[in-house]
Design a protein around this motif. Structure first.
Motif, PDB file in Angstrom:
ATOM      1  N   LEU A 139       0.841  -1.205  -0.024  1.00  0.00           N
ATOM      2  CA  LEU A 139      -0.184  -0.122   0.216  1.00  0.00           C
ATOM      3  C   LEU A 139       0.843   1.258   0.034  1.00  0.00           C
ATOM      4  CD1 LEU A 139      -2.761   1.171  -0.099  1.00  0.00           C
ATOM      5  CD2 LEU A 139      -3.041   0.851   2.495  1.00  0.00           C
ATOM      6  N   ALA A 140       1.866   1.325   0.736  1.00  0.00           N
ATOM      7  CA  ALA A 140       3.022   2.285   0.966  1.00  0.00           C
ATOM      8  C   ALA A 140       3.384   2.581  -0.381  1.00  0.00           C
ATOM      9  CB  ALA A 140       3.776   2.082   2.137  1.00  0.00           C
ATOM     10  N   LEU A 141       3.759   1.554  -1.150  1.00  0.00           N
ATOM     11  CA  LEU A 141       4.548   1.535  -2.389  1.00  0.00           C
ATOM     12  C   LEU A 141       3.443   2.307  -3.538  1.00  0.00           C
ATOM     13  CD1 LEU A 141       7.268   0.544  -3.875  1.00  0.00           C
ATOM     14  CD2 LEU A 141       5.924  -1.516  -4.537  1.00  0.00           C
ATOM     15  N   GLY A 142       1.987   1.768  -3.264  1.00  0.00           N
ATOM     16  CA  GLY A 142       1.257   2.168  -4.343  1.00  0.00           C
ATOM     17  C   GLY A 142       0.831   3.750  -3.971  1.00  0.00           C
ATOM     18  N   LEU A 143       0.883   3.910  -2.682  1.00  0.00           N
ATOM     19  CA  LEU A 143       0.614   5.451  -2.481  1.00  0.00           C
ATOM     20  C   LEU A 143       1.621   6.484  -2.866  1.00  0.00           C
ATOM     21  CD1 LEU A 143      -1.023   5.165   1.171  1.00  0.00           C
ATOM     22  CD2 LEU A 143      -2.357   5.774  -1.056  1.00  0.00           C
ATOM     23  N   LEU A 144       2.954   5.651  -2.814  1.00  0.00           N
ATOM     24  CA  LEU A 144       4.066   6.641  -3.443  1.00  0.00           C
ATOM     25  C   LEU A 144       3.934   6.627  -5.066  1.00  0.00           C
ATOM     26  CD1 LEU A 144       6.751   7.784  -2.180  1.00  0.00           C
ATOM     27  CD2 LEU A 144       7.947   5.596  -3.008  1.00  0.00           C
ATOM     28  N   LEU A 145       3.699   5.606  -5.432  1.00  0.00           N
ATOM     29  CA  LEU A 145       3.415   5.677  -6.999  1.00  0.00           C
ATOM     30  C   LEU A 145       2.398   6.504  -7.450  1.00  0.00           C
ATOM     31  CD1 LEU A 145       3.662   1.929  -8.059  1.00  0.00           C
ATOM     32  CD2 LEU A 145       5.315   3.580  -8.624  1.00  0.00           C
ATOM     33  N   SER A 146       1.323   6.641  -6.614  1.00  0.00           N
ATOM     34  CA  SER A 146       0.091   7.506  -7.003  1.00  0.00           C
ATOM     35  C   SER A 146       0.482   9.064  -7.084  1.00  0.00           C
ATOM     36  CB  SER A 146      -0.834   7.436  -5.907  1.00  0.00           C
ATOM     37  OG  SER A 146      -0.545   8.005  -4.728  1.00  0.00           O
ATOM     38  N   PHE A 147       1.715   9.300  -6.608  1.00  0.00           N
ATOM     39  CA  PHE A 147       2.095  10.863  -6.581  1.00  0.00           C
ATOM     40  C   PHE A 147       2.675  11.118  -8.199  1.00  0.00           C
ATOM     41  CE2 PHE A 147       2.870  10.564  -1.878  1.00  0.00           C
ATOM     42  CZ  PHE A 147       2.102  11.658  -1.592  1.00  0.00           C
ATOM     43  N   PHE A 148       3.278  10.039  -8.697  1.00  0.00           N
ATOM     44  CA  PHE A 148       3.705  10.372 -10.020  1.00  0.00           C
ATOM     45  C   PHE A 148       2.894   9.669 -11.262  1.00  0.00           C
ATOM     46  CE2 PHE A 148       6.834   9.142  -7.042  1.00  0.00           C
ATOM     47  CZ  PHE A 148       7.641  10.465  -6.857  1.00  0.00           C
ATOM     48  N   THR A 149       1.861   8.970 -10.793  1.00  0.00           N
ATOM     49  CA  THR A 149       0.773   8.545 -11.943  1.00  0.00           C
ATOM     50  C   THR A 149      -0.419   8.869 -11.619  1.00  0.00           C
ATOM     51  OG1 THR A 149       0.377   6.374 -10.462  1.00  0.00           O
ATOM     52  CG2 THR A 149       2.185   6.125 -12.146  1.00  0.00           C
ATOM     53  N   GLU A 150      -1.449   8.300 -12.233  1.00  0.00           N
ATOM     54  CA  GLU A 150      -3.001   8.784 -12.177  1.00  0.00           C
ATOM     55  C   GLU A 150      -3.620   7.891 -11.354  1.00  0.00           C
ATOM     56  OE1 GLU A 150      -4.647   8.815 -16.112  1.00  0.00           O
ATOM     57  OE2 GLU A 150      -3.427  10.576 -16.680  1.00  0.00           O
ATOM     58  N   LEU A 151      -3.039   7.020 -10.535  1.00  0.00           N
ATOM     59  CA  LEU A 151      -3.508   6.226  -9.525  1.00  0.00           C
ATOM     60  C   LEU A 151      -4.254   7.052  -8.275  1.00  0.00           C
ATOM     61  CD1 LEU A 151      -1.054   3.038  -8.965  1.00  0.00           C
ATOM     62  CD2 LEU A 151      -3.287   3.002 -10.032  1.00  0.00           C
ATOM     63  N   SER A 152      -5.404   6.796  -7.973  1.00  0.00           N
ATOM     64  CA  SER A 152      -6.020   7.675  -6.776  1.00  0.00           C
ATOM     65  C   SER A 152      -5.802   6.806  -5.509  1.00  0.00           C
ATOM     66  CB  SER A 152      -7.550   7.465  -7.013  1.00  0.00           C
ATOM     67  OG  SER A 152      -8.389   7.391  -5.653  1.00  0.00           O
ATOM     68  N   PRO A 153      -5.259   7.630  -4.589  1.00  0.00           N
ATOM     69  CA  PRO A 153      -5.041   7.078  -3.176  1.00  0.00           C
ATOM     70  C   PRO A 153      -6.235   6.332  -2.522  1.00  0.00           C
ATOM     71  CG  PRO A 153      -4.119   9.210  -3.414  1.00  0.00           C
ATOM     72  CD  PRO A 153      -4.882   8.934  -4.681  1.00  0.00           C
ATOM     73  N   PHE A 154      -7.362   6.978  -2.897  1.00  0.00           N
ATOM     74  CA  PHE A 154      -8.384   6.463  -2.301  1.00  0.00           C
ATOM     75  C   PHE A 154      -8.646   5.112  -2.643  1.00  0.00           C
ATOM     76  CE2 PHE A 154     -13.157   5.685  -2.745  1.00  0.00           C
ATOM     77  CZ  PHE A 154     -13.319   5.709  -1.186  1.00  0.00           C
ATOM     78  N   ARG A 155      -8.936   5.060  -3.994  1.00  0.00           N
ATOM     79  CA  ARG A 155      -9.108   3.635  -4.611  1.00  0.00           C
ATOM     80  C   ARG A 155      -7.956   2.658  -4.260  1.00  0.00           C
ATOM     81  NH1 ARG A 155     -12.079   2.921  -9.482  1.00  0.00           N
ATOM     82  NH2 ARG A 155     -13.534   4.856  -9.725  1.00  0.00           N
ATOM     83  N   LEU A 156      -6.710   2.962  -3.973  1.00  0.00           N
ATOM     84  CA  LEU A 156      -5.780   2.105  -3.760  1.00  0.00           C
ATOM     85  C   LEU A 156      -6.020   1.457  -2.296  1.00  0.00           C
ATOM     86  CD1 LEU A 156      -2.232   3.585  -4.703  1.00  0.00           C
ATOM     87  CD2 LEU A 156      -3.317   1.358  -5.459  1.00  0.00           C
ATOM     88  N   VAL A 157      -6.416   2.359  -1.340  1.00  0.00           N
ATOM     89  CA  VAL A 157      -6.772   1.973  -0.091  1.00  0.00           C
ATOM     90  C   VAL A 157      -8.050   1.127  -0.054  1.00  0.00           C
ATOM     91  CG1 VAL A 157      -7.447   2.699   2.280  1.00  0.00           C
ATOM     92  CG2 VAL A 157      -5.745   3.873   0.970  1.00  0.00           C
ATOM     93  N   ALA A 158      -8.949   1.346  -0.632  1.00  0.00           N
ATOM     94  CA  ALA A 158     -10.246   0.488  -1.035  1.00  0.00           C
ATOM     95  C   ALA A 158      -9.941  -1.036  -1.447  1.00  0.00           C
ATOM     96  CB  ALA A 158     -11.192   1.405  -1.558  1.00  0.00           C
ATOM     97  N   SER A 159      -9.027  -0.712  -2.685  1.00  0.00           N
ATOM     98  CA  SER A 159      -8.702  -1.967  -3.319  1.00  0.00           C
ATOM     99  C   SER A 159      -7.857  -3.089  -2.362  1.00  0.00           C
ATOM    100  CB  SER A 159      -7.865  -1.768  -4.423  1.00  0.00           C
ATOM    101  OG  SER A 159      -8.518  -0.929  -5.396  1.00  0.00           O
ATOM    102  N   MET A 160      -7.002  -2.384  -1.609  1.00  0.00           N
ATOM    103  CA  MET A 160      -6.522  -3.159  -0.526  1.00  0.00           C
ATOM    104  C   MET A 160      -7.252  -3.711   0.538  1.00  0.00           C
ATOM    105  SD  MET A 160      -3.191  -4.408  -0.132  1.00  0.00           S
ATOM    106  CE  MET A 160      -2.421  -3.245  -0.954  1.00  0.00           C
ATOM    107  N   GLY A 161      -8.158  -2.929   0.912  1.00  0.00           N
ATOM    108  CA  GLY A 161      -9.441  -3.666   1.982  1.00  0.00           C
ATOM    109  C   GLY A 161      -9.757  -4.724   1.083  1.00  0.00           C
ATOM    110  N   LEU A 162     -10.215  -4.559  -0.218  1.00  0.00           N
ATOM    111  CA  LEU A 162     -11.125  -5.692  -0.826  1.00  0.00           C
ATOM    112  C   LEU A 162     -10.132  -7.112  -0.822  1.00  0.00           C
ATOM    113  CD1 LEU A 162     -13.473  -6.919  -2.515  1.00  0.00           C
ATOM    114  CD2 LEU A 162     -12.468  -5.975  -4.460  1.00  0.00           C
ATOM    115  N   ALA A 163      -8.619  -6.493  -1.204  1.00  0.00           N
ATOM    116  CA  ALA A 163      -7.775  -7.840  -1.171  1.00  0.00           C
ATOM    117  C   ALA A 163      -7.586  -8.396   0.075  1.00  0.00           C
ATOM    118  CB  ALA A 163      -6.482  -7.314  -1.592  1.00  0.00           C
ATOM    119  N   LEU A 164      -7.734  -7.627   1.142  1.00  0.00           N
ATOM    120  CA  LEU A 164      -7.392  -8.280   2.517  1.00  0.00           C
ATOM    121  C   LEU A 164      -8.726  -9.143   2.632  1.00  0.00           C
ATOM    122  CD1 LEU A 164      -5.861  -5.462   4.320  1.00  0.00           C
ATOM    123  CD2 LEU A 164      -4.781  -7.794   4.241  1.00  0.00           C
ATOM    124  N   LEU A 165      -9.987  -8.872   2.258  1.00  0.00           N
ATOM    125  CA  LEU A 165     -10.987  -9.609   2.565  1.00  0.00           C
ATOM    126  C   LEU A 165     -10.923 -10.816   1.653  1.00  0.00           C
ATOM    127  CD1 LEU A 165     -14.275  -7.073   2.205  1.00  0.00           C
ATOM    128  CD2 LEU A 165     -13.493  -8.497   4.120  1.00  0.00           C
TER     129      LEU A 165
END
Lengths: 267, 263
Positions: B124-150
């Motif tokens: 998640l930290a890696l993804g959030l770091l990447l979101s600064f340089f890409t179009e990835l949304s931090p909110f979507r990343l956190v929610a996706s990680m939640g789904l992955a944990l489920l």
């Protein structure tokens, strides 16, 4: 004469090992069906993956669907040979060193490496050799395999695949003499093994170079299938000989270094 | 709900997984990067060598994005906890756990969850770091990680239910291996599931495995709307209930057969 006597001696030991393994497997008959089921599903997954890909494109890197299925048949047969004769020995390899079981092998009047790699034979997986060959036979003609006398060379190429898998797996296992646990390296071998499950023509030059030289996973199925379908160039035969000879030498050297480091059960 | 033993199990699991740090890192890197490399190779063969411009409506760049982002989620599910359960039943070691005042299935899960939580945090930290340089949304990343944990929980529930086959057949190894192979293909770890022909899409849609990798990746990449994500979250919750029921049923029946000498 001396060589013949030694060969006879080792063949007799191997015969006894085979007999012991056969008796063991006869006791666990349900193991036959479950092993077969696992391998059939694995084959199914690999075939499904390419079926899905070929549902979108007619050719991948010059390979048609039938050619890839022929390759998979050869690869499955080659891998099943390795599973039959060596796989279990490599899984037990770290126990030899960590639990000091190597002590017993070292006291025998035969090469301990021979014993270490021949104690366990998984006879049930031999059936999968035939299953792999059946897939190869089924797709041979549509794949463009010339057939005829070339079928006689299939055995040779399966042995090339077997030798390649064995020398590679050895390199990933031998570090237990230094690292105490070789579980992660064994897992890493199986991660890299995925590179063997695709024809080498699919790979970019750097990876292709790697799997044809320093990590010759392409020799397990891809190069044999290519040799059978299209033939190889002279330099490719030379490469196979050079790489396999190099790995045999490296394995032998690492084994001797490892033995020198071995400290019995406390190692 | 006693928290103490659960926290202790988490701590114990984390210490156990990281006792051999080099092994831990090697295993994580190997398991994350090699499947991604294989995917990348396939896209290379199809687009760069084969000259394709689009496959199943996806361009080369979109498939590469899928491969890269899916790495963040491939390591969340999985582990060999189900094999551990099967071996405990087969060897009779389960008896040691039955004597303890904790649920054995939950205890083993918590021990295995600890390193997964660490990996999830790292990814998640890696993804959030990447979101600064890409179009990835931090909110979507956190929610996706939640789904992955489920997905991790659902995966364990189904795996533990299959491991209970060891109560009947002595060993569940083969069954679990088969499950792993099917999950590899149907989770979206090997290829994006929209490459499946439309006539075969029911195959992956009828199992929960797509919620482990494909679902989180689709949402993180913005290919699922918020409504679609919420629907899938609901489906994941339903699978959690089904999984919970399956664990209770299989282990309830299995324990009755258990002889403490193996199945």
């Amino acid at each position: 004469m001396k060589f013949r006597r030694a060969l006879g001696h080792y063949l007799e030991i191997y015969r006894v090992q085979l007999k012991n393994n056969f008796v063991r497997e006869a006791v666990y008959r349900s193991n036959f069906l479950t092993t077969l089921m696992v391998d059939v599903i694995w084959m199914g997954v690999e075939l499904s993956l390419f079926t899905v890909l070929y549902a979108n494109v007619p050719v991948i890197s010059g390979w048609t669907k039938e050619q890839v299925f022929f390759f998979l048949g050869i690869f499955f047969a080659s891998d099943a040979l390795f599973s039959t004769f060596f796989q279990r020995n490599f899984w037990m390899f770290s126990d030899l060193v960590n639990k000091g079981e190597l002590d017993i092998l070292l006291t025998k009047p035969v090469n301990p490496l021979f014993l270490a790699l021949s104690r366990w034979v998984n006879l049930t997986t031999i059936f999968n050799v035939f299953l792999g060959l059946a897939i190869a036979v089924r797709f041979a003609q549509p794949a463009g395999f010339a057939g005829g006398w070339l079928w006689l060379t299939v055995g040779f190429w399966l042995l090339v695949g077997l030798a390649s898998a064995t020398v590679l797996r050895f390199v990933f296992s031998i570090w237990v003499f230094w690292t105490e646990r070789s579980f992660a390296l064994s897992r890493l071998y199986y991660q890299f093994f995925h590179f063997a499950t695709k024809p080498d023509a699919l790979y970019p030059p750097a990876i292709r170079y790697l799997i044809l030289t320093f990590l010759p996973f392409a020799f397990i199925g891809s190069v044999p299938a290519r040799a059978l379908l299209h033939g190889l160039q002279a330099w490719e035969y030379a490469l196979i000989v050079a790489v396999l000879t190099g790995f045999f030498a490296l394995d032998g050297w690492l084994w001797r270094k490892g033995l020198a480091r071995y400290q019995s059960a406390s190692s | 709900m006693k928290l103490e033993w659960r926290l202790a199990a988490l701590k114990n699991g984390f210490q156990d997984a990281t006792a051999y740090r080099i092994e831990f890192v090697l295993e994580f890197l190997g398991a994350a990067l090699v499947p991604a490399a294989i995917q990348w190779v396939l896209w290379y063969a199809l687009f760069t060598i084969g000259g394709a411009t689009e496959i199943a409506g996806m361009t080369h760049a979109e498939l590469i994005h899928y491969t890269l982002v899916s790495i963040l989620f491939t390591q969340i599910r999985g582990g060999d906890l189900d094999f551990e359960l099967g071996e405990m039943i087969r060897s009779g070691q389960l008896s040691n756990y039955l004597l303890r005042p904790v649920g054995v299935v939950e205890f083993i899960f918590l021990r295995g969850l600890a390193p997964k939580l660490f990996i999830a945090g790292f990814c998640l930290a890696l993804g959030l770091l990447l979101s600064f340089f890409t179009e990835l949304s931090p909110f979507r990343l956190v929610a996706s990680m939640g789904l992955a944990l489920l997905g991790n929980i659902i995966y364990y529930q189904l795996s533990a239910s299959l491991a209970a086959a060891a109560f009947v057949w002595e060993e569940a190894y083969s069954l679990l291996m088969v499950k792993n192979m099917v999950v590899n293909l149907l989770s979206g770890e090997l290829i994006p599931l929209n490459l499946f022909p439309a006539s075969l899409s029911w195959v992956w849609q009828s199992a929960p495995f797509y919620l482990f990798v494909f679902g989180p990746t689709q949402y993180a990449l913005g290919r699922w709307s918020h409504e679609q994500f919420l629907t899938q979250l609901g489906i994941a919750c339903l699978w959690l209930v089904v999984g919970s029921g399956l664990v209770r049923l299989t282990w309830g029946l299995g324990i009755r057969r258990y002889l403490s000498l193996g199945g």
